[in-house]
Design a protein around this motif. Structure first.
Motif: not given
Lengths: 465, 229, 238
Positions: A64-65, A68-69
């Motif tokens: 996810l990180d 998302l970035e």
């Protein structure tokens, strides 16, 4: 028992006795089942498609990180303002401030469950801004000042007559029993709102990391109008909504529509990549994306139930849930109702107060089977039960299950118990249906099965000798 | 620490424990072997579409009929002119809205009606009171009966959704097979700079929010007509 | 083939004829059956109520009891599912995880065993009646029972099978759910009874006595002319 659970039980008791409601919901969903099966059959392989969708969501949520970035850097590069909100309050405050800064007086809102989750409309109204829900079903329940009955069909519980009365009272329209005429009344009213609105608010069904776009699905076109005409567009998105690539939509859009609304694909799937760009004739001057955590990272940390974040809010699990169909959407008292709500709510609002939802299930598994992204919903209900018992359980229940272990692990004791039960049931008639009846929870509506004089174990012993 | 860093921090912390792979607990009727890597080609599972133009056109027509889209194949400009004039006459159009484009310019020339051009800034009330919005498109999708429009191909965001009748002028080479093909086409065309809005329109606007009964024209166009030349 | 039976606690105590019927059918087909008399319960009531430690205490005994069994056949889709599916979850990350998996692989539900494992659909049964089949949730979704019981019913002489609407809908039993939320459970049962009644079948047949207990209990209370019978009982009729 806490008051939330008490209210749930009382409302459930009332709703389950409402036979008109029962037959209304059964027949409303009848058409959905036929259409869904027909659309599913068009897939060359629905089960493979589900597995693929689950794997893509797994990839998205478990990185996810990174996704998302990527999403944020892409969408910011095109002039979008991104705000990260840990809590619903922060998200509300930000959006209220954007509205204030731009002297926004009226807002058109396309359906967004995240908005319901953080009570965004109420926060904006409190600051003196008019907020109009534009999805027809949402508009109807907004006029009735009640919560949506269903994630996808908010006004499913209402008849045309109730809606006609509502429009007559609130909008002054002439009574009619034609759904088409009622829709046109709403169309005419909301047209004016679109054209006059300063701000449009939407959610997003997906956030595409690769290209930095949000994907917005509607059938009515309200999502298009709310994001085309006002000068500001705010999209409120749960952080779990990311999909890695644009191509992934080729799988997810038909699956969402098939599972959610028995359609091959919804009418408008809109991909928004920023505010109005150089050379474009229209569109908002400002586009804000608010990324909402609000408990999602807490759920993410629960590896066992992390797949709950795969949810695409299609509502398929509600549609097949026999509990939902009997108690209706309002009884849950939650933003997300039905099986997904029963799994999700304890994570978002606390297990102690919301554990009863996980127990209010027959664990039939119809939800897990219907879920297009293969969330193991009924397994998670079981895990929530386990977690709830670990935190706190009533002493008498603990005692019962301690006794259960002893009874079952000592076969002699078990046999004796069955014999005692056989004797005991002779006297059951004396207390049956009264407050002294230890089986009242069963016998108030059902006959109890008689214990056999000769059990299977007796039969087996007899056979051997 | 900013909110962004805090949220990303919580995410990274949470992801330190691996989650079980999906599908492990699925019942026997739903179980399929897991893939080594996440799939990228969905064609083997999505609804099947034939590869020839005729098959695609037939499927698009079938989907259109279901969706209540009026889909017409036209042989040439003369036939397009005829059909457009007939439509304008039948519906009593007085004012249309459109954008600059090869096909749209032609349509607006043959119709000879008052016109709102959305190429540059335009008056919203004028657009709202137009009888029809005539646009071009990026692609048609046989698999779903969809039209792909973008701010660039279809005169901005509002033109294709605000007037009560949306008329699409497409060329036959724009009729693609399926959704994967449509997304590939969008990437090829716009990969270096996407329009701010792209949309997959599938039939006229609709709702089932009142008693699950289908009503067309909830907020967007009540009619969708596609001429494919 | 040596078959070890498992007879769930409530079948032992309330519906022994269901277990006896299974024994009769298996023996009629020429199989030798064995029954570990110390078997009581699979632990599902505790597991479903959230008491996993307690469930494990009972299930550990079950694993030990059947350690040397070749093949385990049970007369309940639900208890079968507990052993086939939920034991793996219950023992996940415990020293018994491997054993739970090995155990799961040996467990069969009765109708699935006959049709899938033995390849038998005609067991020589005769039962002139009109029946409708209720798909118990655990049997249907965890074990994959759908065609098997119907294939067996199709070969029963004189029997007519009529499908009811929403045969796959839950009857509302759900173990402790039925007493924790009796109003919801009862409403679900009413829906089930109504769709069964519409078929005017003489019997509702199922692979799970627990569903049938709920349906029968409700029908009796509401004086609905519904009778229930376990599939094993139907197959034992001659």
């Amino acid at each position: 028992m806490n008051t939330v659970a008490q209210t749930f039980k009382e409302t459930a008791r009332r709703m389950t006795r409402d036979l008109r409601h029962r037959s209304w919901i059964q027949s409303a969903l009848g058409k959905y089942y036929v259409g869904r099966d027909e659309k599913k059959a068009r897939f060359q392989n629905w089960q493979e498609a589900r597995q693929a969708a689950a794997e893509i969501k797994w990839d998205a949520v478990n990185h996810l990180d990174k996704h998302l970035e990527e999403f944020v850097s892409k969408i910011e590069a095109r002039g979008t303002k991104v705000f990260w909100a840990s809590t619903g309050q922060q998200a509300c405050d930000y959006i209220v401030n954007v509205a204030k800064k731009h002297r926004v007086r009226s807002i058109v809102k396309s359906k967004a469950m995240t908005g319901e989750e953080i009570h965004l409309a109420q926060a904006l109204e409190k600051s003196g801004v008019e907020v109009v829900e534009t999805d027809l079903g949402e508009y109807i329940v907004q006029l009735r000042e009640e919560a949506p009955y269903h994630i996808v069909f908010p006004a499913m519980h209402l008849t045309r007559h109730e809606i006609s009365d509502l429009f007559n009272k609130k909008l002054g329209s002439a009574p009619t029993d034609s759904p088409e005429e009622l829709t046109m009344i709403a169309r005419r009213t909301l047209r004016k709102k679109y054209c006059a609105a300063d701000m449009g608010i939407s959610g997003a069904n997906f956030a595409v990391a690769e290209t930095g776009m949000i994907s917005l699905t509607t059938n009515e076109g309200n999502g298009r109008l709310s994001t085309s005409l006002p000068r500001i567009h705010v999209a409120l998105i749960g952080i779990e909504k990311v999909l890695p690539t644009l191509d992934d939509l080729a799988l997810f859009l038909p699956m969402l529509a098939t599972a959610g609304a028995a359609q091959a694909v919804s009418c408008y799937n809109t991909f928004i990549a920023g505010p109005r760009q150089e050379g474009e004739p229209d569109g908002p001057n400002e586009f804000h994306v608010v990324l909402l955590d609000n408990g999602r990272t807490r759920l993410l940390a629960d590896a066992e139930q992390r797949d709950t974040l795969h949810c695409i809010r299609c509502g398929a699990c509600l549609n097949v849930c026999p509990i939902y169909k009997n108690i209706g959407g309002h009884t849950y008292g939650t933003t997300y109702m039905g099986p997904i709500g029963s799994v999700l709510t304890p994570h978002l609002r606390g297990l102690a107060e919301w554990k009863h939802l996980s127990f209010a299930s027959s664990l039939c598994g119809a939800c897990s089977e219907a879920c297009p992204v293969k969330i193991d919903l009924h397994h998670h209900l079981l895990q929530n039960r386990r977690n709830a018992i670990r935190c706190k359980s009533p002493w008498w229940e603990k005692l019962i299950f301690k006794g259960f272990v002893i009874l079952m692990n000592y076969p002699l004791l078990y046999r004796l118990g069955v014999k005692f039960g056989w004797l005991g049931q002779k006297f059951h008639g004396l207390v049956k249906g009264t407050r002294l009846d230890p089986m009242i929870a069963w016998t108030q509506s059902r006959e109890a099965p008689p214990l056999a004089l000769k059990t299977f174990k007796d039969y087996w012993r007899g056979r051997k000798s | 620490m900013s909110e962004r860093e805090q949220i990303l921090g919580r995410i990274r912390e949470a992801l330190r424990v691996a989650a079980p792979k999906p599908g492990l607990l699925s019942g026997p009727g739903q179980r399929v072997p897991a893939h080594e890597k996440r799939p990228t080609d969905f064609r083997p599972w999505l609804p099947a579409v034939g590869d020839s133009f005729d098959e695609r056109a037939a499927l698009f027509a079938k989907n259109s009929a279901e969706l209540k889209t009026d889909f017409q194949l036209v042989a040439n400009r003369n036939e397009l002119q005829e059909k457009l004039l007939a439509l304008a006459h039948a519906e009593g159009w007085k004012k249309i809205a459109t954008h600059a484009g090869e096909l749209t310019n032609y349509a607006f020339a043959v119709l000879g009606l008052a016109v709102v051009q959305t190429g540059g800034r335009y008056n919203l009330d004028e657009l709202e009171s137009s009888d029809a919005g005539i646009t071009e498109c990026d692609a048609l999708v046989a698999q779903t009966g969809s039209v792909v429009v973008t701010t660039r191909s279809a005169g901005g965001r509002a033109l294709s959704v605000l007037p009560p009748h949306h008329v699409v002028l497409a060329r036959r080479d724009q009729l693609l097979r399926d959704l994967p093909a449509a997304f590939t086409a969008l990437k090829q065309r716009y990969g270096s700079g996407y329009p701010s809005m792209m949309c997959l329109i599938t039939g006229p606007s609709r709702t089932g929010d009142i008693e699950r009964i289908l009503v067309l024209g909830a907020h967007g166009p009540k009619k969708l007509t596609i001429f494919c030349m | 083939m040596k078959i070890s039976l498992f007879i769930p606690c409530f079948i032992d105590a309330c519906y022994p004829q269901v277990g006896i019927s299974m024994v009769k059918v298996l023996e009629r087909l020429g199989h030798q059956v064995d029954y570990p008399e110390d078997f009581t319960c699979c632990g599902q009531p505790a597991f479903n109520s959230g008491y996993w430690d307690e469930a494990r205490a009972v299930a550990e005994k079950v694993l030990a009891m059947y350690r040397n069994a070749e093949i385990i056949v049970g007369v309940s889709g639900s208890c079968g599912a507990m052993m086939m599916t939920f034991y793996k979850e219950l023992f996940h990350s415990t020293p018994l995880e491997a054993e739970a998996k090995a155990h799961a692989a040996k467990v069969w539900e009765f109708s699935d065993f006959l049709v899938t494992k033995l390849g038998v659909t005609d067991v020589g049964a005769k039962f002139p009646a009109k029946v409708t089949f209720h798909d118990g949730c655990h049997g249907l979704r965890e074990v994959g029972l759908k065609k098997q019981p119907r294939a067996l019913l199709a070969k029963v002489q004189g029997l007519e099978l009529v499908e009811m609407d929403a045969a796959e809908s839950c009857c509302g039993f759900g173990g402790t759910f039925s007493v924790k939320f009796p109003m919801i459970s009862t409403a679900m049962g009413e829906v089930k009874c109504d769709s069964a009644l519409k078929t005017s079948a003489d019997y509702i047949v199922s692979c799970d006595s627990s569903c049938l207990m709920h349906i029968q209990g409700l029908a009796d209370r509401q004086k609905k002319p519904l009778r229930t019978m376990h599939l094993a009982e139907v197959l034992a009729k001659q």
